[in-house]
Design an enzyme around this catalytic site. Structure first.
Site, PDB file in Angstrom:
ATOM      1  CE  LYS A  78      -3.839   2.145   2.574  1.00 36.65           C
ATOM      2  NZ  LYS A  78      -4.774   1.995   3.711  1.00 36.65           N
ATOM      3  CB  SER A 159      -8.032   4.110   2.771  1.00 35.66           C
ATOM      4  OG  SER A 159      -7.213   3.386   3.706  1.00 35.66           O
ATOM      5  CB  SER A 183      -8.971   1.449   5.728  1.00 34.31           C
ATOM      6  OG  SER A 183      -9.689   2.654   5.823  1.00 34.31           O
TER       7      SER A 183
END
Length: 495
Positions: A78, A159, A183
């Site tokens: 990420k 997210s 998330s």
């Protein structure tokens, strides 16, 4: 079998048995990224040459009889984790040119154990969002689609939507993610994969771009519960560079997956039976509880009375911490700088932050600054922290009676990219089942367990005691095995 169809466990076994090399496995994933990423936008940065170099080094180590727990396994990282020498943007224009000189502890741990990094996964800007549509580098598309409406592009959740979409579409065997209010678990559920937010302090936050420091926690997403357990074993551990890191042993999470649930007491919180929850979510929840009872567990109704205050509490605490954390992005020390000849320092700040931050980040900074301001701190922020303590107390009392708690993971399946964007409050409601675990600092796992009427994945959530991820993995595996979830998204490598 197409090389991208391996589970992470299957890939490790195949590498150990010499069925495939890391170079072959990595190249197959890079080819898949080249084919699908232009549409899905799951990666912001693809590090193809670096990945192949790491894969060659991994194959060489294996020939010498040296193999780490993740030796040669290609992963996505990420783009909130700092990676030395590789662009790290946090999905924001303000960090669009930032290349850190240091490595986050979590990604360093993965490299130590032999992992190969394919690139940096897209995310909501500074991890602020539930849809992965707020990224400065464009939205991420969910590889799943509705059976009767295949042309509507769906969100992957946020997210960590880039991480989840990459794993679901077979563009990585697993990925790092972060969870501040859901998330990891929400995008995992939307994309039909597994994902765990471990206990706060289980994984180091050093080198992770901060959103809300008392809530953020790193964790993995992968295709199976066991794959998540394998990744978490490598990601976790005490780090003296992080004052919130817990100095406790890291157990063998993968071994815990085989424990079974016989004799366990599973809590069913009555406050999670929300008005307006779709019947298919309720039905899946009941089915999940029935599966656990069939395997020898006992289900017990419990009460978490302050749950109804969790969302408003979260959306006071998280923006308050964000407004403080994001004050460092001022155009002076690193990142974007927007100035004009003759302008002063204040003008530099204002121009840089106005152009560098997207609408959702600006909204949360304004909310956070407001609730921390003189005259409102006691009325909002201090009160929210008191309610947060009550939410944690509710869980402490519940875990005196039960071993784990099972709830829905999300209030719906994945929605269309244009279906909730005009109403931030509707978007915030996506976190209704997940924020409590962050406020209490508890581990939470999302497990794919069924499909809705349109053929989209739905997930169940397992919440455990602090630092008892082992029981969470055991319960999650029991649900996974009973569900027998084998459905695949339409857009994926090897399809």
């Amino acid at each position: 079998m197409h090389p991208t169809d391996f589970t992470l466990r299957g890939a490790i076994d195949a590498l150990n048995e010499g069925i495939i090399t890391s170079v072959e496995l990595t190249q197959a994933h890079l080819d898949a990224i080249a084919a699908l990423n232009p549409r899905l936008n799951a990666y912001i940065t693809v590090t193809g040459e670096q990945a192949l170099e790491q894969a060659r080094a991994s194959d060489a180590r294996r020939k010498e009889g040296i193999a780490g727990p993740l030796e040669g396994v290609p992963l996505a990282i990420k783009d909130l984790f700092c990676t030395a020498g590789t662009l790290t943007t946090a999905g924001s224009r303000i960090l669009g040119n930032f290349t850190p000189p240091y490595e986050s502890t979590v990604s360093a741990n993965l490299l130590r154990d032999g992992a190969v990094f394919l690139g940096k996964a897209n995310l909501d800007e500074f991890a602020m969002g539930s849809s992965n549509t707020t990224s400065a580098f464009g939205p991420v598309e969910n590889p799943w689609s509705r059976a009767n409406d295949p042309d509507t592009r769906l969100v992957p959740g946020g997210s960590s939507g880039g991480s989840a979409a990459a794993v679901a579409a077979r563009l990585a065997l697993g990925a790092t993610a972060t969870d501040t209010g859901g998330s990891i678990r929400q995008p995992a559920a939307f994309c039909g994969i597994a994902g765990i937010k471990p206990t706060y302090g289980r994984c180091s936050r050093f080198g992770i771009v901060a959103f809300a420091s008392s809530l953020d926690q790193a964790g993995p997403v992968a295709r199976t519960v066991e794959d998540c357990a394998i990744l978490l074993k490598s990601m976790a551990g005490f780090d003296p560079k992080d004052s919130t890191s817990a100095d406790i042993p890291v157990p063998d999470f993968a071994a815990a997956c085989a424990r079974g649930v016989k004799g366990l007491r599973i809590g069913v919180p009555k406050e999670y039976r929300l008005e307006g929850t779709p019947p298919e979510i309720e039905a899946l929840w009941e089915q999940g509880l029935a599966w656990l009872r069939e395997q020898g567990a006992e289900t017990v109704e419990i009460s978490l009375p302050h749950t109804k205050y969790a969302l408003p509490t979260y959306y006071i605490v998280a923006p308050a911490e964000a407004s403080s954390n994001l004050a460092r992005y001022d155009g002076v020390r690193f990142g974007l700088r927007v100035t004009e000849p003759g302008s002063d320092l204040r003008d530099l700040y204002e121009r840089t932050r106005a152009q560098g931050f997207g609408a959702e980040v600006r909204r949360r900074i304004l909310i956070g600054t407001y609730v921390l301001s003189a005259g409102y701190y006691d009325a909002y922020y201090l009160k929210a922290q008191k309610i947060r303590a009550l939410i944690k107390r509710d869980f402490d009392e519940a875990f005196g009676k039960v071993d784990a708690i099972v709830t829905p993971a999300t209030p719906s399946a994945a929605f269309g990219m244009d279906e909730k964007q005009d109403d931030p409050v509707k978007m915030y409601l996506n976190d209704v089942f997940t924020v409590t675990a962050n406020l209490a600092g508890l581990p939470g796992l999302a497990v794919p367990a069924g499909l809705d009427a349109q053929g989209l994945p739905l997930g169940l959530q397992v919440i455990g005691r602090s630092f008892d991820e082992e029981t969470v993995f055991a319960v999650g595996t029991a649900i996974e095995q009973a569900a027998g979830f084998t459905a695949l998204p339409r857009l994926r490598a090897g399809a």
